[in-house]
Design a protein around this motif. Sequence first.
Motif, PDB file in Angstrom:
ATOM      1  N   SER A  48      29.396  58.925 -45.040  1.00  0.00           N
ATOM      2  CA  SER A  48      28.915  57.701 -45.683  1.00  0.00           C
ATOM      3  C   SER A  48      27.478  57.856 -46.158  1.00  0.00           C
ATOM      4  O   SER A  48      27.130  57.444 -47.262  1.00  0.00           O
ATOM      5  CB  SER A  48      29.005  56.513 -44.720  1.00  0.00           C
ATOM      6  OG  SER A  48      30.353  56.226 -44.442  1.00  0.00           O
ATOM      7  N   ALA A  49      26.642  58.452 -45.320  1.00  0.00           N
ATOM      8  CA  ALA A  49      25.238  58.656 -45.697  1.00  0.00           C
ATOM      9  C   ALA A  49      25.147  59.531 -46.947  1.00  0.00           C
ATOM     10  O   ALA A  49      24.361  59.249 -47.855  1.00  0.00           O
ATOM     11  CB  ALA A  49      24.464  59.281 -44.546  1.00  0.00           C
ATOM     12  N   CYS A  51      27.375  59.814 -49.278  1.00  0.00           N
ATOM     13  CA  CYS A  51      27.892  59.020 -50.392  1.00  0.00           C
ATOM     14  C   CYS A  51      26.817  58.105 -50.968  1.00  0.00           C
ATOM     15  O   CYS A  51      26.760  57.881 -52.167  1.00  0.00           O
ATOM     16  CB  CYS A  51      29.083  58.197 -49.909  1.00  0.00           C
ATOM     17  SG  CYS A  51      29.813  57.139 -51.166  1.00  0.00           S
ATOM     18  N   TYR A  52      25.950  57.606 -50.107  1.00  0.00           N
ATOM     19  CA  TYR A  52      24.903  56.691 -50.534  1.00  0.00           C
ATOM     20  C   TYR A  52      23.588  57.385 -50.834  1.00  0.00           C
ATOM     21  O   TYR A  52      22.561  56.743 -50.981  1.00  0.00           O
ATOM     22  CB  TYR A  52      24.700  55.586 -49.489  1.00  0.00           C
ATOM     23  CG  TYR A  52      25.858  54.618 -49.493  1.00  0.00           C
ATOM     24  CD1 TYR A  52      25.946  53.625 -50.462  1.00  0.00           C
ATOM     25  CD2 TYR A  52      26.870  54.735 -48.559  1.00  0.00           C
ATOM     26  CE1 TYR A  52      27.015  52.760 -50.487  1.00  0.00           C
ATOM     27  CE2 TYR A  52      27.948  53.868 -48.577  1.00  0.00           C
ATOM     28  CZ  TYR A  52      28.019  52.881 -49.540  1.00  0.00           C
ATOM     29  OH  TYR A  52      29.080  52.028 -49.571  1.00  0.00           O
ATOM     30  N   CYS A  54      21.817  59.509 -48.967  1.00  0.00           N
ATOM     31  CA  CYS A  54      20.908  59.782 -47.847  1.00  0.00           C
ATOM     32  C   CYS A  54      20.930  61.285 -47.599  1.00  0.00           C
ATOM     33  O   CYS A  54      21.956  61.839 -47.242  1.00  0.00           O
ATOM     34  CB  CYS A  54      21.354  59.036 -46.597  1.00  0.00           C
ATOM     35  SG  CYS A  54      21.365  57.254 -46.813  1.00  0.00           S
ATOM     36  N   VAL A  69      18.951  53.757 -43.226  1.00  0.00           N
ATOM     37  CA  VAL A  69      19.535  53.617 -44.558  1.00  0.00           C
ATOM     38  C   VAL A  69      18.514  53.051 -45.529  1.00  0.00           C
ATOM     39  O   VAL A  69      18.366  53.546 -46.641  1.00  0.00           O
ATOM     40  CB  VAL A  69      20.796  52.733 -44.511  1.00  0.00           C
ATOM     41  CG1 VAL A  69      21.312  52.460 -45.908  1.00  0.00           C
ATOM     42  CG2 VAL A  69      21.878  53.403 -43.678  1.00  0.00           C
ATOM     43  N   GLU A  70      17.740  52.029 -45.110  1.00  0.00           N
ATOM     44  CA  GLU A  70      16.762  51.436 -46.003  1.00  0.00           C
ATOM     45  C   GLU A  70      15.679  52.452 -46.375  1.00  0.00           C
ATOM     46  O   GLU A  70      15.295  52.562 -47.529  1.00  0.00           O
ATOM     47  CB  GLU A  70      16.094  50.217 -45.362  1.00  0.00           C
ATOM     48  CG  GLU A  70      17.014  49.015 -45.218  1.00  0.00           C
ATOM     49  CD  GLU A  70      17.827  49.046 -43.944  1.00  0.00           C
ATOM     50  OE1 GLU A  70      17.600  49.928 -43.078  1.00  0.00           O
ATOM     51  OE2 GLU A  70      18.710  48.198 -43.803  1.00  0.00           O
ATOM     52  N   ALA A  73      17.119  55.142 -48.726  1.00  0.00           N
ATOM     53  CA  ALA A  73      17.347  54.625 -50.072  1.00  0.00           C
ATOM     54  C   ALA A  73      16.036  54.477 -50.840  1.00  0.00           C
ATOM     55  O   ALA A  73      15.975  54.659 -52.041  1.00  0.00           O
ATOM     56  CB  ALA A  73      18.073  53.281 -50.006  1.00  0.00           C
TER      57      ALA A  73
END
Length: 75
Positions: A48-49, A51-52, A54, A69-70, A73
């Motif tokens: 997931s990380a 994919c976003y 990270c 995550v913030e 990003a």
Amino acid sequence: MASGWIESRIPIESIDHAHETFLAPGAEIEVLALTALRDGLAETARTSAACYGCHRTIRRGSRAPPDFVERAAAG
């Protein structure tokens, strides 16, 4: 155990069911056992990380800080 954390035992129906259930709270919980469940959740989190976007690596066995995550990003 870190301050503010509560350790509890939660009966599970199956590894697959627990995997889906324990993804919802994200970094608010940490699975300590079963190894297969913990490893599966860690792999899902890494996927997931990625994919976003990270790109910071989280070592096996370590916890990501709640704002990971913030910060990732923001770049």
